[in-house]
Design a protein around this motif. Structure first.
Motif, mmCIF file in Angstrom:
data_model
loop_
_atom_site.group_PDB
_atom_site.id
_atom_site.type_symbol
_atom_site.label_atom_id
_atom_site.label_comp_id
_atom_site.label_asym_id
_atom_site.label_seq_id
_atom_site.Cartn_x
_atom_site.Cartn_y
_atom_site.Cartn_z
ATOM 1 N N VAL B 57 60.010 7.040 -4.773
ATOM 2 C CA VAL B 57 60.888 5.895 -4.437
ATOM 3 C C VAL B 57 60.959 4.938 -5.620
ATOM 4 N N THR B 58 59.812 4.701 -6.265
ATOM 5 C CA THR B 58 59.814 3.831 -7.458
ATOM 6 C C THR B 58 60.765 4.403 -8.507
ATOM 7 N N ALA B 59 60.645 5.717 -8.742
ATOM 8 C CA ALA B 59 61.490 6.357 -9.764
ATOM 9 C C ALA B 59 62.966 6.252 -9.400
ATOM 10 N N ILE B 60 63.279 6.443 -8.132
ATOM 11 C CA ILE B 60 64.691 6.377 -7.703
ATOM 12 C C ILE B 60 65.231 4.955 -7.848
ATOM 13 N N ILE B 61 64.426 3.983 -7.396
ATOM 14 C CA ILE B 61 64.892 2.582 -7.473
ATOM 15 C C ILE B 61 65.141 2.183 -8.927
ATOM 16 N N MET B 62 64.190 2.545 -9.800
ATOM 17 C CA MET B 62 64.354 2.203 -11.225
ATOM 18 C C MET B 62 65.660 2.775 -11.760
ATOM 19 N N LEU B 63 65.961 3.983 -11.336
ATOM 20 C CA LEU B 63 67.129 4.660 -11.885
ATOM 21 C C LEU B 63 68.432 4.170 -11.247
ATOM 22 N N LEU B 64 68.337 3.668 -10.008
ATOM 23 C CA LEU B 64 69.556 3.184 -9.362
ATOM 24 C C LEU B 64 70.056 1.879 -9.987
ATOM 25 N N ILE B 65 69.155 1.166 -10.686
ATOM 26 C CA ILE B 65 69.581 -0.067 -11.374
ATOM 27 C C ILE B 65 70.456 0.284 -12.584
ATOM 28 N N VAL B 66 70.150 1.449 -13.175
ATOM 29 C CA VAL B 66 70.762 1.825 -14.459
ATOM 30 C C VAL B 66 72.301 1.856 -14.448
ATOM 31 N N PRO B 67 72.946 2.511 -13.469
ATOM 32 C CA PRO B 67 74.415 2.554 -13.525
ATOM 33 C C PRO B 67 75.064 1.179 -13.546
ATOM 34 N N PHE B 68 74.468 0.221 -12.806
ATOM 35 C CA PHE B 68 75.034 -1.135 -12.809
ATOM 36 C C PHE B 68 74.913 -1.755 -14.197
ATOM 37 N N LEU B 69 73.724 -1.609 -14.781
ATOM 38 C CA LEU B 69 73.495 -2.152 -16.126
ATOM 39 C C LEU B 69 74.497 -1.582 -17.114
ATOM 40 N N LEU B 70 74.609 -0.275 -17.115
ATOM 41 C CA LEU B 70 75.424 0.389 -18.137
ATOM 42 C C LEU B 70 76.907 0.172 -17.906
ATOM 43 N N THR B 71 77.324 0.213 -16.649
ATOM 44 C CA THR B 71 78.757 0.045 -16.371
ATOM 45 C C THR B 71 79.224 -1.342 -16.805
ATOM 46 N N TRP B 72 78.430 -2.363 -16.492
ATOM 47 C CA TRP B 72 78.836 -3.715 -16.857
ATOM 48 C C TRP B 72 78.679 -3.981 -18.342
ATOM 49 N N ASP B 73 77.953 -3.118 -19.018
ATOM 50 C CA ASP B 73 77.828 -3.281 -20.469
ATOM 51 C C ASP B 73 79.053 -2.735 -21.197
ATOM 52 N N LEU B 74 79.845 -1.933 -20.502
ATOM 53 C CA LEU B 74 81.038 -1.375 -21.139
ATOM 54 C C LEU B 74 82.093 -2.463 -21.328
ATOM 55 N N GLY B 75 82.887 -2.312 -22.365
ATOM 56 C CA GLY B 75 83.999 -3.237 -22.545
ATOM 57 C C GLY B 75 84.999 -3.098 -21.411
ATOM 58 N N LYS B 76 85.192 -1.874 -20.942
ATOM 59 C CA LYS B 76 86.093 -1.586 -19.827
ATOM 60 C C LYS B 76 85.286 -0.905 -18.720
ATOM 61 N N PRO B 77 84.646 -1.700 -17.853
ATOM 62 C CA PRO B 77 83.738 -1.114 -16.857
ATOM 63 C C PRO B 77 84.370 -0.039 -15.975
ATOM 64 N N MET B 78 85.637 -0.259 -15.594
ATOM 65 C CA MET B 78 86.268 0.705 -14.686
ATOM 66 C C MET B 78 86.469 2.078 -15.324
ATOM 67 N N ARG B 79 86.445 2.091 -16.636
ATOM 68 C CA ARG B 79 86.684 3.362 -17.330
ATOM 69 C C ARG B 79 85.419 4.221 -17.420
ATOM 70 N N PHE B 80 84.339 3.798 -16.751
ATOM 71 C CA PHE B 80 83.130 4.633 -16.764
ATOM 72 C C PHE B 80 83.454 6.030 -16.229
ATOM 73 N N ILE B 81 84.493 6.077 -15.398
ATOM 74 C CA ILE B 81 84.884 7.349 -14.777
ATOM 75 C C ILE B 81 85.321 8.369 -15.835
ATOM 76 N N TYR B 82 85.800 7.878 -16.972
ATOM 77 C CA TYR B 82 86.225 8.787 -18.050
ATOM 78 C C TYR B 82 85.077 9.684 -18.522
ATOM 79 N N LEU B 83 83.858 9.148 -18.346
ATOM 80 C CA LEU B 83 82.692 9.919 -18.798
ATOM 81 C C LEU B 83 82.458 11.160 -17.941
ATOM 82 N N LEU B 84 83.130 11.195 -16.799
ATOM 83 C CA LEU B 84 82.900 12.293 -15.864
ATOM 84 C C LEU B 84 84.116 13.212 -15.721
ATOM 85 N N ILE B 85 85.208 12.859 -16.382
ATOM 86 C CA ILE B 85 86.450 13.643 -16.222
ATOM 87 C C ILE B 85 86.538 14.693 -17.333
ATOM 88 N N PRO B 86 86.760 15.957 -16.969
ATOM 89 C CA PRO B 86 86.776 17.025 -17.978
ATOM 90 C C PRO B 86 87.701 16.772 -19.169
#
Lengths: 289, 302
Positions: B57-86
C-alpha cells in the motif's frame, strides 16, 4: 564528405534517430558558417530574429555572446553568435517522447508545437542551450504558449529562396547560409578551404553551424561560469528572480540553496491553478463546442 | 595569462526542477518498499508476509502521487495523453518508455495485492515477479532519462541507474522501517509486527548504504579524474553550489551517520534503527536534488 556506406542509405525525415545527411549525395543539408573575423557584435542578427518571430522578453533564438580579453591598453572584444546548431545527430530529436521535434529531410531540426507537451526533455538534452519554453503570457493569444521553441534556420524563408533573417540582417556579412552538400555553395567552399570549428565537437552531435576564427575561451563551457563579470552575474540573478514561479530550477547565486529549492517547489504549486483552469477550458471546448 | 571575462550572454533556465527530484524520490521509495512487500510472497521469506500489505500500500500510494506531479509539470498538462498514443509515442525517447513503466507498475502492484488478499500464492508470486521487474525498471528509467544526455556531464554516467536503484533500495527500506515503527507504537500489542523485522531490514539497508558509498566513490573518481567539465561539476557544482544536498544531506546525514549507527551497538536499540532509517529516507532526497538540478546547473551559464 561522408562515406560510400552512408551515401547508399535513404535518410529519414523524422521518427527514430535520424541518420546524418552531411555529404550524402542527392540530399540537401543546410548549414551556416559564421566568420567571426567579420562579426562586429552589433546584435542586429538577434534583433532581426526577435522581430521575425515576435519573441517574448528574455527569450532568444539567436544571441551574441561577448568576451573581453586582455588588459588596458591591449584589449580585444570577441563575439560569438549562438543559435541552434541543427545537429546531424540531434540528441533532442532522439529524446523527445512525442516526436514533437524532428529532423527535416533538408537538415533543419524543427519543432511541432501541436505535438509538444512541454516536458522540456529536449531542453535538458540540448548541449547548446538552443531551446526555450514559450511563456504563458504572450501579446497575441494565438501565439504558441508553454511549448518548447527553437531556431528553425528560418525554413519559411529558405523555402522561398531567401536566407534566414539573421543572415539577411548581418551587416558584416559574417553569417553565410547554404546547402553544404552542394560543392558550388559558399558554405561548402568555406568549410572546405577555411579552418572551421564547431561547438562541443566531443559530444558527437555533428553541428551544422561552423565558426571561422573562434576564440577558445568564448567557446569553452566552464569559462562561461568562472570568468563572468559581476554585472553579468547580477543580471542573471535578476533574470532568475524575475522568473520565480515559472517552475524552472533556477538558483539565485548567493541565496541559501534549500530555500531556492523550496522556492522552486512553490513556483510549481503556483502554476497549478492556472493550468487547471486551462484544463477545464479544454474540457469545456471538447464537450460543448 | 591575460584577463578574459564574459561581458554579455543570454540567460538560460534550468529546465527540470524540484518536481522532478521529488518524483525521482517517490518512485525510488516506492520501488524500495515494494521489494520489502515481495519478500514474503515472491521470495518465500515467510516472516515478512505480515508486512506485505503495508509495504504494498505504501508503494502504491507513493506512486499514485507521481502522475499528478508530472502532469502538472508539463507545459501542456492535457497533452500527457500524447505519451500513450501510438502515433505520437517515440521509441527512442527514454521518457516514452518511462511513461509505459509508470502506468504498468502500479497496475501490476494492485493485481499482486489483490492476489495477496485472496491468499492465492501462485498468482501472487507470478504478479509479484512482474511487479518487481517493473518496479526495478521504473526506477532504472529515472536514472536513464538523465543519463542519456551527453551534454550533462554529471548525469552522463553508466553508474546512474545503479545509483538510483541503490538509493531506491535503501530509501524504501528506510521509509518502511519508519512506517512500521510508528504503526507498532500506535496499534495494540497483539497487532504489532515483529520488532526483529525492523532490525533485519536495517541490516539489509546497511549493505545498501555500503554499496551506495562505493558507487559514490566511483562517481567521485570519474568526476575528479575526468575532463574539465566533470572536474568543474565536482569542484564547483557539487562541492560549492550543491554542497548541502550532496555533502551534508546525502553523504553525511543520509549515509555516513546511518552507517555509523548500524555498525555500532546502537543498531540494537529501536531508536537507533528508527533514526538511521529516517536519516536514510531523507538523505536520499539530497541525491535526487543534486542529480537533477546540479546536473543542469553549469550549462545554464554557457
Amino acid at each position: 564528405m561522408g562515406n560510400p556506406e552512408s551515401q547508399s542509405k535513404e535518410p529519414r525525415s523524422f521518427g527514430l534517430q535520424t541518420p546524418g545527411t552531411k555529404g550524402v549525395r542527392g540530399t540537401k543539408r543546410y548549414a551556416m558558417v559564421i566568420d567571426l573575423r567579420k562579426c562586429i557584435g552589433c546584435m542586429s542578427c538577434s534583433v532581426a530574429c526577435k522581430t521575425e518571430y515576435g519573441l517574448p522578453l528574455g527569450i532568444w533564438r539567436t544571441w551574441v555572446k561577448v568576451v573581453d580579453k586582455g588588459s588596458y591598453p591591449t584589449t580585444k572584444r570577441v563575439f560569438m553568435p549562438r543559435l541552434c546548431n541543427h545537429c546531424d545527430y540531434p540528441v533532442c530529436v532522439r529524446n523527445c517522447p512525442t516526436q514533437a521535434t524532428y529532423k527535416h529531410e533538408d537538415g533543419f531540426v524543427l519543432q511541432r508545437y501541436n505535438r509538444c507537451i512541454g516536458c522540456r526533455t529536449c531542453m535538458v538534452a540540448c548541449p547548446y542551450n538552443a531551446r526555450h519554453l514559450l511563456p504563458e503570457k504572450r501579446t497575441d493569444g494565438n501565439l504558441p504558449r508553454m511549448v518548447v521553441d527553437k531556431c528553425t534556420f528560418c525554413i519559411h524563408r529558405v523555402k522561398k529562396g531567401l536566407v534566414p533573417s539573421c543572415v539577411q540582417a548581418c551587416v558584416g556579412g559574417a553569417r553565410i547560409f547554404g546547402d553544404i552538400n552542394d560543392p558550388q555553395s559558399e558554405v561548402a567552399r568555406l568549410v572546405a578551404t577555411e579552418t572551421v570549428t564547431v561547438l562541443k565537437p566531443e559530444l558527437g552531435t555533428s553541428p551544422s553551424v561552423f565558426y571561422i576564427g573562434g576564440d577558445w575561451e568564448i567557446m569553452d563551457e566552464p569559462h562561461s561560469y568562472t570568468n563572468r563579470t559581476h554585472q553579468v552575474r547580477e543580471e542573471f540573478n535578476d533574470f532568475k528572480r524575475n522568473h520565480k514561479g515559472d517552475a524552472f530550477a533556477d538558483i539565485v547565486e548567493g541565496e541559501p540553496l534549500m530555500s531556492e529549492v523550496a522556492n522552486n517547489w512553490y513556483g510549481y504549486l503556483k502554476t497549478i491553478p492556472h493550468k487547471a483552469k486551462e484544463t477545464l477550458n479544454a474540457f469545456k471546448i471538447f464537450l460543448f463546442d | 595569462m591575460e584577463e578574459s571575462v564574459v561581458t554579455f550572454n543570454a540567460f538560460h533556465h534550468v529546465a527540470w526542477g524540484t518536481t522532478i527530484s521529488v518524483y525521482f524520490w517517490l518512485v525510488g521509495a516506492s520501488a524500495g518498499s515494494f521489494v520489502i512487500s515481495s519478500f514474503g510472497w515472491v521470495f518465500g521469506i515467510k516472516r515478512y508476509k505480515p508486512l506485505t500489505m503495508t509495504a504494498s500500500v505504501t508503494a502504491i500510494i507513493m506512486l499514485l502521487i507521481v502522475p499528478f506531479l508530472l502532469t502538472w509539470d508539463l507545459g501542456k498538462p492535457m497533452r500527457f495523453i500524447y505519451l500513450l498514443i501510438p502515433g505520437y509515442w517515440h521509441s527512442t525517447g527514454p521518457m516514452a518508455w518511462g511513461t509505459m513503466l509508470i502506468c504498468l507498475y502500479p497496475m501490476s502492484m494492485i493485481v499482486y495485492s489483490y492476489f495477496v488478499i485472496q491468499h492465492n500464492q501462485t498468482f501472487a508470486r507470478v504478479f509479484g515477479i512482474v511487479a518487481i521487474v517493473l518496479a526495478l525498471s521504473t526506477h532504472w528509467y529515472t536514472g536513464v532519462v538523465m543519463e542519456l544526455n551527453p551534454g550533462r556531464f554529471l548525469n552522463h554516467t553508466a553508474l546512474a541507474p545503479l545509483l538510483f536503484l541503490t538509493g531506491a533500495f535503501i530509501s524504501g527500506i528506510g521509509l518502511m522501517n519508519v512506517i512500521v515503527t510508528i504503526r507498532n507504537l500506535l496499534v495494540p500489542a497483539v497487532k504489532r509486527y515483529d520488532w526483529a523485522l525492523i532490525h533485519e531490514m536495517s541490516q539489509f539497508m546497511m549493505y545498501g548504504i555500503v554499496f551506495d558509498i562505493f558507487l559514490l566513490f566511483l562517481d567521485f573518481m570519474q568526476t575528479t579524474y575526468g575532463n574539465q567539465n566533470e572536474v568543474m561539476g565536482h569542484t564547483v557544482v557539487l562541492m560549492q553550489v550543491f554542497r548541502f544536498p550532496y555533502l551534508w544531506l546525502e553523504l553525511v546525514i543520509g549515509l555516513i551517520i546511518p552507517l555509523i549507527i548500524l555498525v555500532t551497538p546502537l543498531k540494537r536499540s529501536l531508536m537507533g534503527a528508527f533514526v538511521a532509517s529516517l536519516l536514510v529516507a531523507i538523505g536520499v532526497y539530497g541525491m535526487r536534488v543534486w542529480w537533477v538540478m546540479g546536473g543542469q546547473y553549469l550549462q545554464s551559464f554557457y
